[in-house]
Write a protein that holds these residues in place. Structure first.
Motif, PDB file in Angstrom:
ATOM      1  N   LEU A   1       0.878  -1.258   0.110  1.00  0.00           N
ATOM      2  CA  LEU A   1       0.053  -0.160   0.196  1.00  0.00           C
ATOM      3  C   LEU A   1       0.623   1.240   0.450  1.00  0.00           C
ATOM      4  N   ALA A   2       1.905   0.970   1.047  1.00  0.00           N
ATOM      5  CA  ALA A   2       2.791   2.498   0.845  1.00  0.00           C
ATOM      6  C   ALA A   2       3.605   2.405  -0.508  1.00  0.00           C
TER       7      ALA A   2
ATOM      8  N   LEU B   1       3.682   5.960  -6.288  1.00  0.00           N
ATOM      9  CA  LEU B   1       3.105   5.403  -7.153  1.00  0.00           C
ATOM     10  C   LEU B   1       1.592   6.593  -7.402  1.00  0.00           C
ATOM     11  N   THR B   2       0.942   6.403  -6.815  1.00  0.00           N
ATOM     12  CA  THR B   2      -0.181   7.143  -6.740  1.00  0.00           C
ATOM     13  C   THR B   2       0.547   8.663  -6.898  1.00  0.00           C
TER      14      THR B   2
ATOM     15  N   ASP C   1       0.068  11.898 -10.078  1.00  0.00           N
ATOM     16  CA  ASP C   1      -0.149  13.300 -10.126  1.00  0.00           C
ATOM     17  C   ASP C   1       0.747  13.814 -10.213  1.00  0.00           C
ATOM     18  N   GLU C   2       1.527  13.713 -10.188  1.00  0.00           N
ATOM     19  CA  GLU C   2       3.506  14.305 -10.647  1.00  0.00           C
ATOM     20  C   GLU C   2       2.727  14.428 -12.073  1.00  0.00           C
ATOM     21  N   LEU C   3       2.692  13.556 -13.005  1.00  0.00           N
ATOM     22  CA  LEU C   3       2.776  12.968 -13.998  1.00  0.00           C
ATOM     23  C   LEU C   3       1.955  14.185 -14.665  1.00  0.00           C
ATOM     24  N   ALA C   4       0.789  13.825 -14.392  1.00  0.00           N
ATOM     25  CA  ALA C   4      -0.780  15.148 -14.723  1.00  0.00           C
ATOM     26  C   ALA C   4      -0.089  15.922 -14.327  1.00  0.00           C
ATOM     27  N   ARG C   5       0.653  16.794 -13.398  1.00  0.00           N
ATOM     28  CA  ARG C   5       0.865  18.315 -13.231  1.00  0.00           C
ATOM     29  C   ARG C   5       1.406  18.205 -14.589  1.00  0.00           C
TER      30      ARG C   5
END
Length: 245
Positions: free
Chosen positions: A20-21, A26-27, A31-35
């Motif tokens: 989970l960590a 990865l999530t 988010d950083e790649l989406a930005r």
């Protein structure tokens, strides 16, 4: 079902917490790649592309349908095809019901292919999609984005031998291998600002996996994608599976 390590609930909980960590990491990376994706420079689309639609001829700007953002899925359905690519069809299964939700966020989502419009609409009826679908006809829209290949470009691939899955997909589309691989899948994104259309993003290959929802689910199933060593692709059009799938 292959053999697999069996453990206690306590062992599962400990391993799951560790995983989970990593999933959260990865999530956050996603988010950083989406930005960064949103921060790509916008490129004005200067060529005057034309499209055949159910409502008559339209320009690229017209396809926004009153919204400020446009997503185009470049669906592999070439002029000689009798039916759309099965893989692209599986993607459209995901895209079609999501179009209404994207409209709520000021995004128009459509498919574009090079086949004549009547072929596209007939196939859409068979598949039961409500997604808008346009024909790029004789324009260079798909070619300019790298989703159409010339005979010269394909020569090394065709002469060097190709996977059996390529012949399988060509036969499923009612065409030969050379005609099938002339087309390529992709997703392109556009913004409309002050009357100018800007291209903001383009992707293909595994960049299309967000639209292939079944892979994300298979990645969480006990056997995963389980495609290693398969000579034929397991994907079919949704009306071609037997009762067991």
């Amino acid at each position: 079902m292959p053999e697999h390590r069996v453990g206690t609930q306590e062992e599962f909980d400990a391993a799951r917490a560790e995983l989970l960590a990593q999933e959260k990491e990865l999530t956050r990376r996603g988010d950083e790649l989406a930005r960064k994706r949103r921060e790509l420079p916008w490129v004005p689309v200067e060529k005057d592309y034309g499209f055949d639609t159910e409502d008559g001829p339209k320009s690229l700007a017209d396809l926004f349908d009153g919204r400020l953002q446009l997503l185009v899925y470049h669906f592999m359905f070439g002029p000689p095809y009798d039916a759309g690519c099965p893989v692209c069809s599986s993607i459209a299964d995901t895209l079609s019901p999501n179009a209404v939700h994207l409209k709520a966020r000021d995004v128009t989502l459509i498919c574009s292919s090079r086949a004549p419009l009547d072929k596209l609409l007939g196939y859409r009826r068979r598949m039961g999609w409500s997604l808008d679908w346009v024909s790029s006809g004789g324009s260079d829209f798909h070619r300019d984005l790298g989703f159409v290949y010339t005979a010269e470009e394909l020569k090394p691939f065709l002469e060097g031998g190709y996977p059996a899955t390529v012949r399988q997909m060509a036969q499923a589309c009612g065409t030969d291998v050379a005609s099938y691989v002339t087309e390529g899948p992709g997703l392109s994104a556009y913004a409309l600002a002050d009357g100018t259309v800007y291209r903001t993003y383009v992707t293909t290959a595994r960049g299309l996996e967000p639209a292939m929802a079944y892979y994300g689910l298979l990645d969480r199933a006990p056997l995963g994608r389980h495609e290693e060593g398969e000579q034929m692709h397991w994907l079919r059009r949704h009306d071609e599976y037997d009762d067991k799938g």
